[in-house]
Enzyme design. Structure first.
Site, PDB file in Angstrom:
ATOM      1  N   GLY A  23      53.944  35.553  19.375  1.00 58.94           N
ATOM      2  CA  GLY A  23      53.452  34.270  18.116  1.00 58.94           C
ATOM      3  C   GLY A  23      54.218  34.255  16.995  1.00 58.94           C
ATOM      4  CG  LEU A  69      55.470  30.787  18.744  1.00 55.42           C
ATOM      5  CD1 LEU A  69      55.447  29.799  19.709  1.00 55.42           C
ATOM      6  CD2 LEU A  69      56.467  32.088  19.339  1.00 55.42           C
ATOM      7  CG  HIS A  70      61.133  32.401  14.506  1.00 56.08           C
ATOM      8  ND1 HIS A  70      62.292  32.511  15.187  1.00 56.08           N
ATOM      9  CD2 HIS A  70      60.639  33.588  14.396  1.00 56.08           C
ATOM     10  CE1 HIS A  70      62.263  33.739  15.752  1.00 56.08           C
ATOM     11  NE2 HIS A  70      61.228  34.540  15.077  1.00 56.08           N
ATOM     12  N   GLY A 102      63.837  30.668  16.724  1.00 51.70           N
ATOM     13  CA  GLY A 102      64.532  31.590  17.711  1.00 51.70           C
ATOM     14  C   GLY A 102      63.849  31.449  18.876  1.00 51.70           C
ATOM     15  CG  HIS A 103      59.724  32.972  19.061  1.00 55.02           C
ATOM     16  ND1 HIS A 103      59.744  33.092  17.500  1.00 55.02           N
ATOM     17  CD2 HIS A 103      59.586  34.254  19.451  1.00 55.02           C
ATOM     18  CE1 HIS A 103      58.962  34.280  17.200  1.00 55.02           C
ATOM     19  NE2 HIS A 103      59.141  35.095  18.488  1.00 55.02           N
ATOM     20  CB  VAL A 146      68.154  31.303  16.427  1.00 57.09           C
ATOM     21  CG1 VAL A 146      68.031  30.187  15.536  1.00 57.09           C
ATOM     22  CG2 VAL A 146      68.342  31.054  17.905  1.00 57.09           C
ATOM     23  CD  GLN A 178      62.038  43.170  23.608  1.00 50.51           C
ATOM     24  OE1 GLN A 178      60.820  43.726  22.910  1.00 50.51           O
ATOM     25  NE2 GLN A 178      62.027  41.917  23.362  1.00 50.51           N
ATOM     26  CG  MET A 220      65.518  32.093  12.220  1.00 56.83           C
ATOM     27  SD  MET A 220      65.244  30.410  13.197  1.00 56.83           S
ATOM     28  CE  MET A 220      66.185  29.497  12.125  1.00 56.83           C
ATOM     29  CD  GLN A 267      73.159  38.917  20.384  1.00 51.68           C
ATOM     30  OE1 GLN A 267      73.385  37.723  20.235  1.00 51.68           O
ATOM     31  NE2 GLN A 267      74.270  39.538  19.955  1.00 51.68           N
TER      32      GLN A 267
HETATM   33  P1  AMP Z   1      58.633  38.574  19.217  1.00 52.98           P
HETATM   34  O1  AMP Z   1      57.850  37.422  18.893  1.00 52.98           O
HETATM   35  O2  AMP Z   1      59.208  38.718  17.994  1.00 52.98           O
HETATM   36  O3  AMP Z   1      58.173  39.598  19.988  1.00 52.98           O
HETATM   37  O4  AMP Z   1      59.985  37.849  20.048  1.00 52.98           O
HETATM   38  C1  AMP Z   1      59.526  37.402  21.050  1.00 52.98           C
HETATM   39  C2  AMP Z   1      61.283  37.258  21.846  1.00 52.98           C
HETATM   40  O5  AMP Z   1      61.985  36.058  20.891  1.00 52.98           O
HETATM   41  C3  AMP Z   1      61.988  38.440  21.910  1.00 52.98           C
HETATM   42  O6  AMP Z   1      62.449  38.261  23.222  1.00 52.98           O
HETATM   43  C4  AMP Z   1      62.757  38.148  20.816  1.00 52.98           C
HETATM   44  O7  AMP Z   1      64.059  39.202  21.000  1.00 52.98           O
HETATM   45  C5  AMP Z   1      63.207  36.845  20.687  1.00 52.98           C
HETATM   46  N1  AMP Z   1      63.603  36.365  19.317  1.00 52.98           N
HETATM   47  C6  AMP Z   1      62.991  36.817  18.105  1.00 52.98           C
HETATM   48  N2  AMP Z   1      63.844  36.407  17.064  1.00 52.98           N
HETATM   49  C7  AMP Z   1      64.767  35.795  17.498  1.00 52.98           C
HETATM   50  C8  AMP Z   1      65.892  35.036  17.022  1.00 52.98           C
HETATM   51  N3  AMP Z   1      65.915  35.036  15.558  1.00 52.98           N
HETATM   52  N4  AMP Z   1      66.790  34.631  18.132  1.00 52.98           N
HETATM   53  C9  AMP Z   1      66.749  34.799  19.147  1.00 52.98           C
HETATM   54  N5  AMP Z   1      65.719  35.048  19.717  1.00 52.98           N
HETATM   55  C10 AMP Z   1      64.737  35.707  19.131  1.00 52.98           C
END
Ligand code: AMP
Length: 297
Positions: A28, A30-31, A33-34, A173, A150, A181, A145
């Protein structure tokens, strides 16, 4: 868009789908990137399931579980706009009911980098991701990435446990100044935010030196250290260059080696991570799929 918070509801929604399913697991807050992961899942599948769950087993007691940003209403608005079919929002007792005692662990790949600094973190990640794979029966799962260890760990787990899912890596992103992000960027003060792009400069410096012919890993890591030292507020947990496939350290890079430069840095209350494949030209969707994903079923 259906928002479901029970296993029965998820399975009911799932049963109504025909064709391929793309899964995007998130915590959650969310930005963009998500949302990029969601957009890709939307393009490549008939249906998209997003999960929002701040997974307690991947936080150690001294980490930011309680403070982790949560904003469900805004998240749902973004996911609705992105054309998601189902959002699964379980609570802790649904995922870890009383008596829960089963965990999935990937051994060697989780020993260093984030795994070395966050004991138990990947055990929590691989356990919850396995549960989400089983619950959704998705065909493809999308990961960023940004969390490269992970990705490599989940790819290994999928292979070792014969889980029938494709692991698709998506490019990091970034903000305009290069800062990756992250939901955790909200912890940064304005001054800290201004300095945080130093993480990206560290990675770029290593990639540039490699392009200029430097193959000694210690020298490349020293260049990373010199670059982080330009910031007075950045305190690195680690900064290292490893073999991108095995995550093992090495002394020299062969010309055909694929390396992963990565770092975790504390800035104020935030602990930020970032990484880059070296050579730098591999940081494309195709390069990531070849070196961090599992293109074959
Ligand atoms: P999180 O909510 O931080 O656990 O992230 C969920 C998914 O979004 C994971 O696969 C992260 O690697 C991906 N994610 C988080 N930030 C970015 C970003 N800036 N660019 C691309 N994917 C992202």
């Amino acid at each position: 868009m259906q928002v479901v918070n029970s296993i029965a509801m998820l399975q009911h929604s799932r049963a109504g789908f025909s064709g391929s399913i793309g899964l995007v697991p998130t915590m959650g807050a969310l930005h963009q990137g998500h949302i990029t992961l969601v957009d890709r899942a939307r393009t490549e599948n008939d249906h998209v399931i997003v999960t929002i769950f701040v997974n307690p087993t991947q936080f150690s007691p001294d980490e930011d579980l309680a403070a982790y940003p949560r904003n469900l209403d805004a998240d749902l608005e973004k996911l609705e706009a992105a054309g998601v079919d189902v959002v699964f929002t379980p609570n802790n007792s649904l995922m870890y009911p009383d008596g829960y005692q089963t965990y999935v662990e990937v051994a060697d790949l989780t020993r260093n980098l984030e795994g070395g600094h966050r004991p138990g973190h990947f055990r929590g990640v691989t356990t919850i991701v396995t549960k989400l794979f089983n619950l959704t029966q998705a065909h493809r799962a999308y990961f960023g990435q940004k969390d490269a260890q992970q990705l490599v760990t989940i790819r290994r787990m999928v292979h070792d446990l014969n889980i029938p899912i494709e692991v698709i890596p998506c490019m990091t992103v970034r903000e305009i100044d290069g800062l990756a992000m992250s939901s955790r960027n909200v912890y940064l003060s304005a001054k800290e935010r201004g300095e945080a792009a130093v993480l990206y400069r560290v990675l770029q410096a290593a990639a540039r030196a490699y392009d200029d012919g430097e193959r000694n890993i210690k020298t490349l890591e020293t260049i990373m250290q010199d670059t982080i030292n330009t910031s007075s507020v950045a305190e690195p947990d680690y900064m290292s260059i490893v073999n991108a496939a095995t995550l093992e350290s090495l002394e020299r890079a062969d010309d055909d080696a694929v390396l992963l430069a990565s770092l975790a840095v504390k800035i104020g209350h935030a602990r930020l991570i970032d990484n880059m494949l070296i050579p730098g030209y591999l940081n494309t969707p195709e390069g990531l799929l070849a070196h961090l994903g599992n293109p074959q079923r």
